[in-house]
Write a protein that holds these residues in place. Structure first.
Motif, mmCIF file in Angstrom:
data_model
loop_
_atom_site.group_PDB
_atom_site.id
_atom_site.type_symbol
_atom_site.label_atom_id
_atom_site.label_comp_id
_atom_site.label_asym_id
_atom_site.label_seq_id
_atom_site.Cartn_x
_atom_site.Cartn_y
_atom_site.Cartn_z
ATOM 1 N N LEU A 166 0.741 -1.145 -0.002
ATOM 2 C CA LEU A 166 0.006 0.090 -0.230
ATOM 3 C C LEU A 166 0.869 1.091 0.109
ATOM 4 C CD1 LEU A 166 -2.731 1.424 0.118
ATOM 5 C CD2 LEU A 166 -2.600 1.214 2.765
ATOM 6 N N ALA A 167 1.766 1.450 0.912
ATOM 7 C CA ALA A 167 2.566 2.608 0.956
ATOM 8 C C ALA A 167 3.465 2.608 -0.206
ATOM 9 C CB ALA A 167 3.334 2.740 2.527
ATOM 10 N N LEU A 168 4.430 1.957 -0.119
ATOM 11 C CA LEU A 168 5.622 2.062 -1.293
ATOM 12 C C LEU A 168 5.040 1.751 -2.762
ATOM 13 C CD1 LEU A 168 8.622 2.623 -1.279
ATOM 14 C CD2 LEU A 168 8.837 0.210 -1.328
ATOM 15 N N GLY A 169 3.701 0.728 -2.778
ATOM 16 C CA GLY A 169 3.340 0.236 -3.947
ATOM 17 C C GLY A 169 2.339 1.241 -4.581
ATOM 18 N N THR A 170 1.765 1.891 -3.904
ATOM 19 C CA THR A 170 0.394 2.693 -4.395
ATOM 20 C C THR A 170 0.681 4.177 -3.868
ATOM 21 O OG1 THR A 170 -1.008 0.819 -3.961
ATOM 22 C CG2 THR A 170 -2.017 2.757 -4.377
ATOM 23 N N LEU A 171 0.740 4.318 -2.337
ATOM 24 C CA LEU A 171 0.735 5.552 -2.089
ATOM 25 C C LEU A 171 1.784 6.635 -2.435
ATOM 26 C CD1 LEU A 171 -0.930 5.231 1.527
ATOM 27 C CD2 LEU A 171 -1.976 5.547 -0.747
ATOM 28 N N VAL A 172 3.173 6.131 -2.476
ATOM 29 C CA VAL A 172 4.264 6.756 -2.798
ATOM 30 C C VAL A 172 4.270 7.176 -4.331
ATOM 31 C CG1 VAL A 172 6.664 6.890 -2.973
ATOM 32 C CG2 VAL A 172 5.678 5.845 -0.946
ATOM 33 N N PRO A 173 3.771 6.193 -5.318
ATOM 34 C CA PRO A 173 3.906 6.653 -6.688
ATOM 35 C C PRO A 173 2.785 7.806 -6.916
ATOM 36 C CG PRO A 173 3.274 4.607 -6.578
ATOM 37 C CD PRO A 173 3.852 4.828 -5.167
ATOM 38 N N LEU A 174 1.475 7.598 -6.077
ATOM 39 C CA LEU A 174 0.400 8.546 -6.365
ATOM 40 C C LEU A 174 1.062 9.843 -5.713
ATOM 41 C CD1 LEU A 174 -2.367 9.214 -7.051
ATOM 42 C CD2 LEU A 174 -3.048 8.335 -4.535
ATOM 43 N N LEU A 175 1.595 10.138 -4.707
ATOM 44 C CA LEU A 175 1.982 11.302 -3.910
ATOM 45 C C LEU A 175 3.338 11.816 -5.144
ATOM 46 C CD1 LEU A 175 2.202 10.563 -0.338
ATOM 47 C CD2 LEU A 175 0.736 12.386 -1.322
ATOM 48 N N GLY A 176 3.844 10.962 -5.798
ATOM 49 C CA GLY A 176 4.930 11.320 -6.352
ATOM 50 C C GLY A 176 4.242 11.936 -7.745
ATOM 51 N N LEU A 177 3.094 11.482 -8.204
ATOM 52 C CA LEU A 177 2.473 12.004 -9.580
ATOM 53 C C LEU A 177 1.984 13.372 -9.007
ATOM 54 C CD1 LEU A 177 1.131 11.484 -11.940
ATOM 55 C CD2 LEU A 177 -0.710 10.242 -10.857
ATOM 56 N N THR A 216 7.274 14.886 -1.423
ATOM 57 C CA THR A 216 7.537 13.459 -1.170
ATOM 58 C C THR A 216 7.962 13.260 -0.114
ATOM 59 O OG1 THR A 216 9.229 13.338 -2.446
ATOM 60 C CG2 THR A 216 7.249 12.938 -3.683
ATOM 61 N N VAL A 217 9.104 13.805 0.426
ATOM 62 C CA VAL A 217 9.714 13.827 2.049
ATOM 63 C C VAL A 217 8.551 13.876 2.927
ATOM 64 C CG1 VAL A 217 11.270 14.254 3.394
ATOM 65 C CG2 VAL A 217 12.061 14.145 1.057
ATOM 66 N N ALA A 218 7.866 14.959 2.802
ATOM 67 C CA ALA A 218 6.812 15.457 3.794
ATOM 68 C C ALA A 218 5.559 14.621 3.814
ATOM 69 C CB ALA A 218 6.631 16.914 3.778
ATOM 70 N N PHE A 219 5.201 14.193 2.767
ATOM 71 C CA PHE A 219 3.950 13.626 2.639
ATOM 72 C C PHE A 219 4.215 11.941 2.319
ATOM 73 C CE2 PHE A 219 3.200 17.888 1.533
ATOM 74 C CZ PHE A 219 2.093 18.401 2.557
ATOM 75 N N ALA A 220 5.085 11.339 1.890
ATOM 76 C CA ALA A 220 5.315 10.331 1.452
ATOM 77 C C ALA A 220 6.338 9.605 2.573
ATOM 78 C CB ALA A 220 5.618 9.874 0.291
ATOM 79 N N ALA A 221 7.627 9.906 2.560
ATOM 80 C CA ALA A 221 8.559 9.143 3.519
ATOM 81 C C ALA A 221 8.335 9.349 4.893
ATOM 82 C CB ALA A 221 10.041 10.088 2.943
ATOM 83 N N ILE A 222 8.067 10.388 5.396
ATOM 84 C CA ILE A 222 7.838 10.642 7.048
ATOM 85 C C ILE A 222 6.748 9.849 7.359
ATOM 86 C CG2 ILE A 222 7.399 12.421 8.712
ATOM 87 C CD1 ILE A 222 9.305 14.134 7.217
ATOM 88 N N GLY A 276 10.594 8.070 -3.784
ATOM 89 C CA GLY A 276 9.857 9.495 -4.013
ATOM 90 C C GLY A 276 10.674 10.383 -4.984
ATOM 91 N N ILE A 277 11.861 10.530 -4.814
ATOM 92 C CA ILE A 277 12.903 11.052 -5.531
ATOM 93 C C ILE A 277 12.897 10.489 -6.893
ATOM 94 C CG2 ILE A 277 15.223 11.900 -6.060
ATOM 95 C CD1 ILE A 277 15.688 11.331 -3.105
ATOM 96 N N ALA A 278 12.866 9.421 -7.172
ATOM 97 C CA ALA A 278 12.525 8.873 -8.526
ATOM 98 C C ALA A 278 11.369 9.229 -9.360
ATOM 99 C CB ALA A 278 12.887 7.526 -8.531
ATOM 100 N N TYR A 279 10.421 9.014 -8.488
ATOM 101 C CA TYR A 279 8.932 9.285 -9.112
ATOM 102 C C TYR A 279 8.857 10.673 -9.327
ATOM 103 C CZ TYR A 279 7.251 4.490 -7.991
ATOM 104 O OH TYR A 279 7.054 3.194 -7.998
ATOM 105 N N SER A 280 9.216 11.536 -8.326
ATOM 106 C CA SER A 280 8.984 13.013 -8.490
ATOM 107 C C SER A 280 9.592 13.530 -10.007
ATOM 108 C CB SER A 280 9.679 13.767 -7.286
ATOM 109 O OG SER A 280 8.760 13.571 -6.163
#
Length: 238
Positions: free
Chosen positions: A54-65, A106-112, A140-144
């Motif tokens: 959920l986090a790494l596979g869905t939410l992180v790419p969504l936030l990066g998007l 992405t750091v503020a809203f995904a990694a943390i 998040g860096i790569a997706y951004s």
């Protein structure tokens, strides 16, 4: 990095619907983590599945998007990018500034939040929270960078990004062996596997392969985005 461009980009990202989405997505992860911890308790398998899928596979790419495309796409769509292009400001500096803002989001809203979700679910045992927090950071860096490039090269960046995230990363990247080697999620899992206790987190890609690929993709897409931006005229067309 240009402070004025950064301020305008932050204002654009955190305003309107994007700001609500940036807040809602990590909030969902944290609330779900609290519910799972209260009902199931401290469970390693559940933590790995939730943070990995959920986090790494869905939410992180969504936030990066949201962050990557939102950093520049709307300005190109509505034509306001011409005000930046008209200034004596190198195009690469515009891209690096917007990428820095997107990465900060992405750091503020995904990694943390991913790290905090790990702490809620499993505490600091086996370094799982730190491992997935670091994985969310590098992913998040790569997706951004990838989605910022989409914002430059197409007016349908959100649609293209969703197709990429859902089809390539979430489906093919998890189940098709050849695609796994080119999945940002798998590269990030390799980083998580190095930080967590041995054998807890697995990835289809080895760390010596994953790290160079993460660097090449992040830098390569940023350079190409800067190159494409230099080809935009003040009318917004190539």
């Amino acid at each position: 990095m240009n402070i004025t461009v950064a301020r305008l980009t932050v204002r654009g990202l955190l305003g309107r619907r994007r700001g609500l989405l940036l807040l809602a997505v990590p909030a969902l992860l944290l609330v779900l983590s609290l519910i799972i911890r209260a009902t199931i308790g401290q469970d390693e398998s559940t933590t790995v599945n939730l943070l990995g899928t959920l986090a790494l596979g869905t939410l992180v790419p969504l936030l990066g998007l949201i962050a990557g495309t939102g950093a520049i796409g709307p300005e190109i769509d509505d034509g306001s990018i011409i005000y930046l292009l008209a200034k004596p400001l190198p195009r690469w500096k515009i891209i690096t500034t917007k990428l820095a803002v997107a990465i900060g989001c992405t750091v503020a809203f995904a990694a943390i939040p991913t790290y905090l979700a790990g702490v809620i679910l499993f505490g600091n045992f086996e370094s799982l929270a730190l491992a997935y927090g670091a994985a969310a950071l590098v992913a998040g860096i790569a997706y951004s960078a990838i989605f910022l490039l989409f914002g430059v090269i197409t007016r349908h960046a959100v649609v293209v990004g969703l197709i990429y995230s859902l089809l390539w990363e979430s489906i093919l990247g998890n189940f098709v062996s050849g695609v796994k080697d080119l999945s940002v999620q798998q590269w990030a899992l390799a980083v998580a596997g190095k930080i967590a206790d041995p054998g807890v987190v697995s990835s289809a890609v080895k760390l010596p392969t994953a790290v160079p690929l993460l660097i090449v993709v992040a830098l390569g897409t940023a350079v190409f985005a800067a190159f494409r931006l230099t080809r935009l005229t003040l009318a917004g067309e190539e």
